[in-house]
Design a protein around this motif. Structure first.
Motif, PDB file in Angstrom:
ATOM      1  N   ALA A   1      31.151  41.863  43.300  1.00  0.00           N
ATOM      2  CA  ALA A   1      31.081  40.300  43.360  1.00  0.00           C
ATOM      3  C   ALA A   1      32.065  39.598  42.552  1.00  0.00           C
ATOM      4  CB  ALA A   1      29.565  39.863  43.101  1.00  0.00           C
ATOM      5  N   PHE A   2      32.345  40.205  41.099  1.00  0.00           N
ATOM      6  CA  PHE A   2      33.257  39.520  40.347  1.00  0.00           C
ATOM      7  C   PHE A   2      34.411  39.522  40.861  1.00  0.00           C
ATOM      8  CE2 PHE A   2      35.054  39.430  35.669  1.00  0.00           C
ATOM      9  CZ  PHE A   2      35.131  38.123  35.601  1.00  0.00           C
ATOM     10  N   ARG A   3      35.114  40.778  41.573  1.00  0.00           N
ATOM     11  CA  ARG A   3      36.329  41.024  41.887  1.00  0.00           C
ATOM     12  C   ARG A   3      36.662  39.919  43.044  1.00  0.00           C
ATOM     13  NH1 ARG A   3      38.652  45.700  42.066  1.00  0.00           N
ATOM     14  NH2 ARG A   3      36.555  46.933  42.205  1.00  0.00           N
ATOM     15  N   HIS A   4      35.812  39.757  43.886  1.00  0.00           N
ATOM     16  CA  HIS A   4      36.014  38.918  44.971  1.00  0.00           C
ATOM     17  C   HIS A   4      36.050  37.295  44.590  1.00  0.00           C
ATOM     18  CE1 HIS A   4      35.662  41.921  47.946  1.00  0.00           C
ATOM     19  NE2 HIS A   4      34.327  42.164  47.805  1.00  0.00           N
ATOM     20  N   ARG A   5      35.342  36.827  43.426  1.00  0.00           N
ATOM     21  CA  ARG A   5      35.276  35.736  42.927  1.00  0.00           C
ATOM     22  C   ARG A   5      36.735  35.408  42.186  1.00  0.00           C
ATOM     23  NH1 ARG A   5      30.017  36.851  40.749  1.00  0.00           N
ATOM     24  NH2 ARG A   5      28.556  36.218  42.126  1.00  0.00           N
ATOM     25  N   ILE A   6      37.272  36.464  41.796  1.00  0.00           N
ATOM     26  CA  ILE A   6      38.533  36.279  40.779  1.00  0.00           C
ATOM     27  C   ILE A   6      39.500  36.240  42.060  1.00  0.00           C
ATOM     28  CG2 ILE A   6      40.299  37.500  39.668  1.00  0.00           C
ATOM     29  CD1 ILE A   6      37.949  38.752  37.760  1.00  0.00           C
ATOM     30  N   GLN A   7      39.440  37.004  43.306  1.00  0.00           N
ATOM     31  CA  GLN A   7      40.436  36.933  44.189  1.00  0.00           C
ATOM     32  C   GLN A   7      40.545  35.457  44.932  1.00  0.00           C
ATOM     33  OE1 GLN A   7      39.573  40.258  46.765  1.00  0.00           O
ATOM     34  NE2 GLN A   7      40.695  41.637  45.480  1.00  0.00           N
ATOM     35  N   GLU A   8      39.112  34.979  45.006  1.00  0.00           N
ATOM     36  CA  GLU A   8      39.127  33.764  45.845  1.00  0.00           C
ATOM     37  C   GLU A   8      39.805  32.735  44.681  1.00  0.00           C
ATOM     38  OE1 GLU A   8      35.554  30.466  47.094  1.00  0.00           O
ATOM     39  OE2 GLU A   8      35.045  32.746  46.709  1.00  0.00           O
ATOM     40  N   ASN A   9      39.617  32.719  43.326  1.00  0.00           N
ATOM     41  CA  ASN A   9      40.099  32.012  42.407  1.00  0.00           C
ATOM     42  C   ASN A   9      41.569  31.767  42.660  1.00  0.00           C
ATOM     43  OD1 ASN A   9      37.491  32.244  40.054  1.00  0.00           O
ATOM     44  ND2 ASN A   9      37.855  30.387  41.183  1.00  0.00           N
ATOM     45  N   LEU A  10      42.278  33.061  42.629  1.00  0.00           N
ATOM     46  CA  LEU A  10      43.875  33.258  42.476  1.00  0.00           C
ATOM     47  C   LEU A  10      44.218  32.573  43.735  1.00  0.00           C
ATOM     48  CD1 LEU A  10      44.090  37.070  41.433  1.00  0.00           C
ATOM     49  CD2 LEU A  10      44.438  35.071  40.029  1.00  0.00           C
ATOM     50  N   LYS A  11      43.538  32.750  45.020  1.00  0.00           N
ATOM     51  CA  LYS A  11      44.140  32.219  46.292  1.00  0.00           C
ATOM     52  C   LYS A  11      44.123  30.758  46.240  1.00  0.00           C
ATOM     53  CE  LYS A  11      43.363  32.626  51.249  1.00  0.00           C
ATOM     54  NZ  LYS A  11      42.545  33.227  52.313  1.00  0.00           N
ATOM     55  N   THR A  12      42.837  30.383  45.738  1.00  0.00           N
ATOM     56  CA  THR A  12      42.546  28.606  45.494  1.00  0.00           C
ATOM     57  C   THR A  12      43.602  27.857  44.700  1.00  0.00           C
ATOM     58  OG1 THR A  12      40.400  29.121  45.912  1.00  0.00           O
ATOM     59  CG2 THR A  12      40.867  26.943  45.258  1.00  0.00           C
ATOM     60  N   HIS A  13      43.956  28.651  43.759  1.00  0.00           N
ATOM     61  CA  HIS A  13      45.116  27.932  42.794  1.00  0.00           C
ATOM     62  C   HIS A  13      46.417  28.506  43.098  1.00  0.00           C
ATOM     63  CE1 HIS A  13      41.959  25.959  40.338  1.00  0.00           C
ATOM     64  NE2 HIS A  13      41.159  27.229  40.319  1.00  0.00           N
ATOM     65  N   GLY A  14      46.762  29.314  44.108  1.00  0.00           N
ATOM     66  CA  GLY A  14      48.179  29.553  44.377  1.00  0.00           C
ATOM     67  C   GLY A  14      48.927  30.613  43.350  1.00  0.00           C
ATOM     68  N   ILE A  15      47.965  31.286  42.929  1.00  0.00           N
ATOM     69  CA  ILE A  15      48.272  32.292  41.788  1.00  0.00           C
ATOM     70  C   ILE A  15      48.705  33.718  42.633  1.00  0.00           C
ATOM     71  CG2 ILE A  15      47.910  33.587  39.567  1.00  0.00           C
ATOM     72  CD1 ILE A  15      45.931  31.178  39.011  1.00  0.00           C
ATOM     73  N   GLU A  16      50.071  34.171  42.551  1.00  0.00           N
ATOM     74  CA  GLU A  16      50.573  35.308  43.180  1.00  0.00           C
ATOM     75  C   GLU A  16      50.776  36.349  42.037  1.00  0.00           C
ATOM     76  OE1 GLU A  16      53.726  34.818  45.813  1.00  0.00           O
ATOM     77  OE2 GLU A  16      52.432  33.361  47.136  1.00  0.00           O
ATOM     78  N   VAL A  17      49.900  37.220  41.970  1.00  0.00           N
ATOM     79  CA  VAL A  17      49.980  38.208  41.071  1.00  0.00           C
ATOM     80  C   VAL A  17      50.914  39.648  41.561  1.00  0.00           C
ATOM     81  CG1 VAL A  17      47.898  37.573  39.708  1.00  0.00           C
ATOM     82  CG2 VAL A  17      47.846  39.494  41.477  1.00  0.00           C
ATOM     83  N   TYR A  18      51.326  40.418  40.710  1.00  0.00           N
ATOM     84  CA  TYR A  18      51.933  41.754  41.505  1.00  0.00           C
ATOM     85  C   TYR A  18      51.153  42.698  41.851  1.00  0.00           C
ATOM     86  CZ  TYR A  18      55.089  45.474  41.461  1.00  0.00           C
ATOM     87  OH  TYR A  18      55.889  46.495  41.811  1.00  0.00           O
ATOM     88  N   PRO A  19      51.456  43.251  43.029  1.00  0.00           N
ATOM     89  CA  PRO A  19      52.631  43.185  43.663  1.00  0.00           C
ATOM     90  C   PRO A  19      52.656  41.815  44.782  1.00  0.00           C
ATOM     91  CG  PRO A  19      51.259  44.824  44.746  1.00  0.00           C
ATOM     92  CD  PRO A  19      50.646  44.192  43.541  1.00  0.00           C
ATOM     93  N   GLN A  20      53.618  40.924  44.757  1.00  0.00           N
ATOM     94  CA  GLN A  20      53.570  39.966  45.597  1.00  0.00           C
ATOM     95  C   GLN A  20      53.955  40.507  47.025  1.00  0.00           C
ATOM     96  OE1 GLN A  20      55.403  40.314  42.832  1.00  0.00           O
ATOM     97  NE2 GLN A  20      55.441  38.516  41.355  1.00  0.00           N
ATOM     98  N   GLN A  21      53.192  39.576  47.785  1.00  0.00           N
ATOM     99  CA  GLN A  21      53.513  39.917  49.212  1.00  0.00           C
ATOM    100  C   GLN A  21      55.086  39.669  49.867  1.00  0.00           C
ATOM    101  OE1 GLN A  21      50.414  38.149  51.895  1.00  0.00           O
ATOM    102  NE2 GLN A  21      50.986  39.432  53.678  1.00  0.00           N
ATOM    103  N   CYS A  22      55.374  38.694  49.235  1.00  0.00           N
ATOM    104  CA  CYS A  22      56.929  38.347  49.591  1.00  0.00           C
ATOM    105  C   CYS A  22      58.033  39.387  49.339  1.00  0.00           C
ATOM    106  CB  CYS A  22      57.328  37.027  49.418  1.00  0.00           C
ATOM    107  SG  CYS A  22      57.343  36.726  47.568  1.00  0.00           S
TER     108      CYS A  22
END
Length: 363
Positions: free
Chosen positions: A205-226
């Motif tokens: 549950a904590f992992r999914h919340r962190i992923q949601e935070n990263l997506k909401t604030h536009g934070i791209e961590v490694y490895p970047q999809q682009c």
């Protein structure tokens, strides 16, 4: 008329396109030996890898580094043993040469004691950003010299591992502000520290919340999809992105479990094996940093993050300090016309490019 003496036709006067040779060759040439040559040369020179660990005190950063490389890189200190808490953020670096099967790795680990430990953590990321950009500047100064070294020492930070406290809730404002700034300058890999303090359900549950935070604030961590180059990279990196942040546990002591020696932490409920995927995701972090993506981390650092910094500095090259071998890059030579507009960024623009952080947000 002899057909061999006929004037060439219009089509034959054009430059002939290179022909594709048949795949079957008449004999052995030895092209594959190039791989052996590159391997021998690389093993002679060795490799460099610079990693930074960031997080509050007591999250097991030193222990995790020792566990990653199975060596005593840092001497971990237990809290409350007379070691004073740093009043300001201090960066400490240590360099070791690790050799395994004839391959030498010059490893530099930078720790950030004091990060997030104060009551007022406003702009506590500035010393870290300053250090990262300072390493870019050192490399740039060596690169623009007329007579430069054959091998420029690489002190640039290739990866920053950010330790998230295992609160089980959401990312803190400090975490969001730090990640938002750092992801534009360096490869950032967030991990959930001391994951053994959470149950498996709480961890997911904590992992999914962190992923949601990263997506909401536009934070791209490694490895970047682009930066996925082909379908194989896309498949592998997609699996990694689903598991980030990794829930890790560090340990530098060995214990006997079922007749075998394992690295782990001993509790009164049992032994937590750090290399057991049923206990934590340390193997995923180790494979990402060392076994599968080490060279990719260095390539993205050089071709994207450093290139963004280099373009920014050369655009204001009139402020470069004069020194031995200094060249005025503000004016192009007469034989080379200066570009009419700003130079395009060679790396994908999705990362956001290097830029000075002029925001006034406070965490």
């Amino acid at each position: 008329m002899d057909p061999l003496r006929q004037s060439p036709s219009r089509s034959s006067s054009r430059a002939s396109s290179p022909r594709t040779l048949p795949s079957e060759m008449l004999g052995y040439v030895g092209i594959e030996a190039v791989l052996d040559q590159l391997k021998i040369k690389a093993m002679k020179m060795g490799f460099e890898f610079n990693i930074m660990v960031v997080g509050q005190s007591g999250l097991g950063k030193s222990t995790m580094v020792n566990t990653l490389f199975k060596s005593k890189m840092w001497k971990s200190t237990m809290p409350g043993l007379g070691v004073p808490t740093p009043q300001t953020l201090q960066l400490q670096s240590v360099t070791h040469v690790i050799e395994e099967s004839g391959v030498k790795l010059k490893l530099t680990v930078t720790d950030t004691p004091g990060f997030g430990d104060q009551i007022n953590n406003d702009k506590c990321w500035d010393p870290i950003l300053g250090y990262i950009n300072e390493q870019y500047e050192h490399y740039l100064q060596e690169e623009i010299l007329i007579t430069r070294q054959r091998h420029i020492p690489d002190t640039r930070v290739h990866c920053c591992v950010y330790f998230v406290p295992p609160t089980g809730h959401w990312l803190r404002p400090l975490d969001i502000e730090f990640l938002r700034r750092l992801c534009r300058t360096v490869n950032v890999v967030p991990v959930i520290a001391r994951a053994d303090s959470l149950t498996i359900e709480e961890r997911e549950a904590f992992r999914h919340r962190i992923q949601e935070n990263l997506k909401t604030h536009g934070i791209e961590v490694y490895p970047q999809q682009c930066f996925d180059e082909d379908i194989n990279d896309k498949i592998l990196n997609s699996k990694i992105r689903e598991r980030i942040p990794f829930a890790v546990v560090g340990a530098d002591q060995e214990h006997i479990v079922n007749g075998r020696c394992v690295l782990g932490r001993k509790t009164k409920w049992g032994i937590i094996e750090v290399e057991n995927m049923a206990h934590c995701e340390f193997p995923l972090l180790r494979d990402l940093l060392i076994r599968s993506h080490l060279q990719d981390l260095k390539d993205i650092t050089h071709n994207v993050h450093y290139e963004n910094y280099r373009i920014f500095r050369l655009n204001e090259s009139h402020v470069l300090p004069r020194g031995p071998g200094w060249v005025n890059l503000a004016r192009a030579p007469a034989s080379v016309p200066a570009p009419a507009g700003p130079q395009a960024n060679p790396g994908p623009s999705k990362v956001g490019g290097w830029a000075k952080d002029n925001s006034d947000e406070e965490c």
